[in-house]
Design a protein around this motif. Structure first.
Motif, PDB file in Angstrom:
ATOM      1  N   ALA A 104      42.645  35.782  54.087  1.00  0.00           N
ATOM      2  CA  ALA A 104      42.355  35.542  52.669  1.00  0.00           C
ATOM      3  C   ALA A 104      41.032  36.205  52.274  1.00  0.00           C
ATOM      4  O   ALA A 104      40.928  36.822  51.204  1.00  0.00           O
ATOM      5  N   CYS A 105      40.038  36.085  53.151  1.00  0.00           N
ATOM      6  CA  CYS A 105      38.730  36.695  52.868  1.00  0.00           C
ATOM      7  C   CYS A 105      38.819  38.220  52.834  1.00  0.00           C
ATOM      8  O   CYS A 105      38.271  38.865  51.935  1.00  0.00           O
ATOM      9  N   LEU A 106      39.517  38.792  53.808  1.00  0.00           N
ATOM     10  CA  LEU A 106      39.633  40.255  53.852  1.00  0.00           C
ATOM     11  C   LEU A 106      40.420  40.799  52.673  1.00  0.00           C
ATOM     12  O   LEU A 106      40.117  41.888  52.169  1.00  0.00           O
ATOM     13  N   LEU A 107      41.430  40.066  52.226  1.00  0.00           N
ATOM     14  CA  LEU A 107      42.182  40.494  51.043  1.00  0.00           C
ATOM     15  C   LEU A 107      41.251  40.586  49.834  1.00  0.00           C
ATOM     16  O   LEU A 107      41.346  41.523  49.030  1.00  0.00           O
ATOM     17  N   GLN A 108      40.354  39.624  49.690  1.00  0.00           N
ATOM     18  CA  GLN A 108      39.407  39.647  48.584  1.00  0.00           C
ATOM     19  C   GLN A 108      38.387  40.776  48.742  1.00  0.00           C
ATOM     20  O   GLN A 108      38.102  41.504  47.779  1.00  0.00           O
ATOM     21  N   ILE A 109      37.868  40.941  49.950  1.00  0.00           N
ATOM     22  CA  ILE A 109      36.840  41.960  50.202  1.00  0.00           C
ATOM     23  C   ILE A 109      37.393  43.367  49.979  1.00  0.00           C
ATOM     24  O   ILE A 109      36.805  44.188  49.263  1.00  0.00           O
ATOM     25  N   VAL A 110      38.542  43.638  50.588  1.00  0.00           N
ATOM     26  CA  VAL A 110      39.172  44.950  50.455  1.00  0.00           C
ATOM     27  C   VAL A 110      39.646  45.165  49.015  1.00  0.00           C
ATOM     28  O   VAL A 110      39.523  46.260  48.457  1.00  0.00           O
ATOM     29  N   GLY A 111      40.174  44.092  48.409  1.00  0.00           N
ATOM     30  CA  GLY A 111      40.641  44.183  47.029  1.00  0.00           C
ATOM     31  C   GLY A 111      39.516  44.514  46.060  1.00  0.00           C
ATOM     32  O   GLY A 111      39.706  45.296  45.121  1.00  0.00           O
ATOM     33  N   TYR A 112      38.354  43.941  46.293  1.00  0.00           N
ATOM     34  CA  TYR A 112      37.198  44.208  45.421  1.00  0.00           C
ATOM     35  C   TYR A 112      36.803  45.675  45.525  1.00  0.00           C
ATOM     36  O   TYR A 112      36.551  46.336  44.510  1.00  0.00           O
ATOM     37  N   ARG A 113      36.768  46.188  46.746  1.00  0.00           N
ATOM     38  CA  ARG A 113      36.417  47.603  46.950  1.00  0.00           C
ATOM     39  C   ARG A 113      37.424  48.512  46.247  1.00  0.00           C
ATOM     40  O   ARG A 113      37.053  49.494  45.598  1.00  0.00           O
ATOM     41  N   ASN A 114      38.709  48.189  46.348  1.00  0.00           N
ATOM     42  CA  ASN A 114      39.742  48.985  45.694  1.00  0.00           C
ATOM     43  C   ASN A 114      39.667  48.874  44.167  1.00  0.00           C
ATOM     44  O   ASN A 114      39.949  49.842  43.455  1.00  0.00           O
ATOM     45  N   LEU A 115      39.279  47.691  43.684  1.00  0.00           N
ATOM     46  CA  LEU A 115      39.125  47.501  42.245  1.00  0.00           C
ATOM     47  C   LEU A 115      37.996  48.378  41.708  1.00  0.00           C
ATOM     48  O   LEU A 115      38.133  48.986  40.635  1.00  0.00           O
ATOM     49  N   VAL A 116      36.901  48.444  42.440  1.00  0.00           N
ATOM     50  CA  VAL A 116      35.787  49.311  42.032  1.00  0.00           C
ATOM     51  C   VAL A 116      36.265  50.754  41.902  1.00  0.00           C
ATOM     52  O   VAL A 116      35.939  51.447  40.931  1.00  0.00           O
ATOM     53  N   ALA A 117      37.062  51.203  42.875  1.00  0.00           N
ATOM     54  CA  ALA A 117      37.582  52.574  42.851  1.00  0.00           C
ATOM     55  C   ALA A 117      38.510  52.796  41.656  1.00  0.00           C
ATOM     56  O   ALA A 117      38.457  53.836  40.988  1.00  0.00           O
TER      57      ALA A 117
END
Length: 321
Positions: A104-117
């Motif tokens: 769950a944490c990694l989904l949020q962390i990776v998702g945030y990075r992808n959202l920035v992109a």
């Protein structure tokens, strides 16, 4: 010489603290039988507090495999969790909840990075009046905000009625590219009532959501309006900077159970537009030249709110439902 000594002392302190921290982590693991990731997941409730601690732990690890785990492709997250469990010598059968929490944490962390992109890509794409999709979105913005006033021509002074600077809005999108248009259209389409009210208030702020008694009490005797669309593009810039700086992690990690998406970003923009409008009226600026001062004060207030790990800016805002 003094400057060199100061730098030398700072470097020594950095490495001393780093070594001391790792030694402390080693001792705590021996005493508790749990690694730092386990302690975070078991002792911190889900949300921004947990995810941000997990992210800091992974980034600060001496293991390259753990450092790179925060930037993997979303499809590789499950395998990454298996790798982390193996590297940390954690038996998944004995600790089944750990894998779920880490995922769950990694989904949020990776998702945030992808959202920035994704947001950055939209910001860099210029508005193209030759692109039918761009033109369609622009016309949708007008229809949502002014449903009873047909646009007489594509190039028209009517655009000033919704806060653009001239007769062709395309020139106003230069700073934020398509991102500004995407946000304005989302606000106008999904929170139509609020968007129309904010537009109306921006044109005649003295007759906004405050009652006559409240106006007299607050002494709002010289209310100044603003250009709705231009301010929307400006608030898009504010939201963009909050996102890129990482300040919005607190909010997104609390409201998005998995990966935050562009829709979450647009919902946040809607909230910021509504809040800025109220803030502008409360500040009661002397004239539009005070816009930067009011915006900066509003920015600082939002940043302060986001420092609270429990903060969720708009959990019940209409666009978030």
């Amino acid at each position: 010489m003094k400057h060199f000594l100061r730098m030398f002392v700072q470097v020594c302190l950095y490495f001393y603290c780093k070594c001391l921290w790792r030694c402390l982590k080693f001792v705590v693991r021996k005493l508790t039988g749990r690694c730092e990731l386990q302690r975070i997941c078991y002792n911190t409730k889900p949300g921004a507090a947990r995810t941000m601690k997990i992210e800091a732990s992974l980034r600060g690890s001496k293991s390259k495999r753990l450092q790179t785990s925060v930037s993997v492709h979303p499809d590789a997250i499950e395998k990454t969790i298996d790798d982390i469990m193996e590297l940390k010598r954690i038996n998944p059968d004995i600790n089944p909840q750990l894998g779920v929490s880490l995922q769950a944490c990694l989904l949020q962390i990776v998702g945030y990075r992808n959202l920035v992109a994704e947001v950055e890509k939209l910001r860099r794409e210029p508005y193209d009046s030759e692109n039918p999709q761009h033109e369609e979105m622009l016309l949708k913005l007008w229809k949502c905000l002014k449903p009873n006033s047909p646009l007489k021509a594509r190039i028209s002074k009517q655009w000033c009625e919704i806060g653009f600077q001239g007769d062709d809005p395309k020139t106003d999108f230069r700073g934020m590219g398509l991102l500004g248009l995407y946000n304005l259209v989302y606000f106008a389409e999904w929170d139509t009532g609020i968007a129309q009210q904010v537009l109306s208030d921006s044109l005649q702020p003295k007759y906004s959501q405050f009652s006559k008694a409240e106006w007299e009490k607050k002494k709002f005797d010289k209310a100044i309006g603003y250009s709705f669309a231009i301010v929307g593009i400006n608030i898009t810039d504010l939201a963009y900077n909050l996102l890129v700086s990482g300040a919005l992690k607190t909010h997104f990690y609390n409201v998005a159970p998995e990966a935050p998406t562009l829709t979450h970003f647009q919902q946040t923009f809607c909230y910021l537009m509504h809040e800025f409008h109220k803030f502008w009226i409360e500040e009661d600026p002397l004239d539009i030249m005070e816009f930067n001062r009011v915006r900066e004060k509003f920015h600082k207030r939002i940043l302060k709110q986001l420092q609270n790990p429990e903060m969720a800016l708009c959990p019940h805002f209409a666009a978030s439902e």
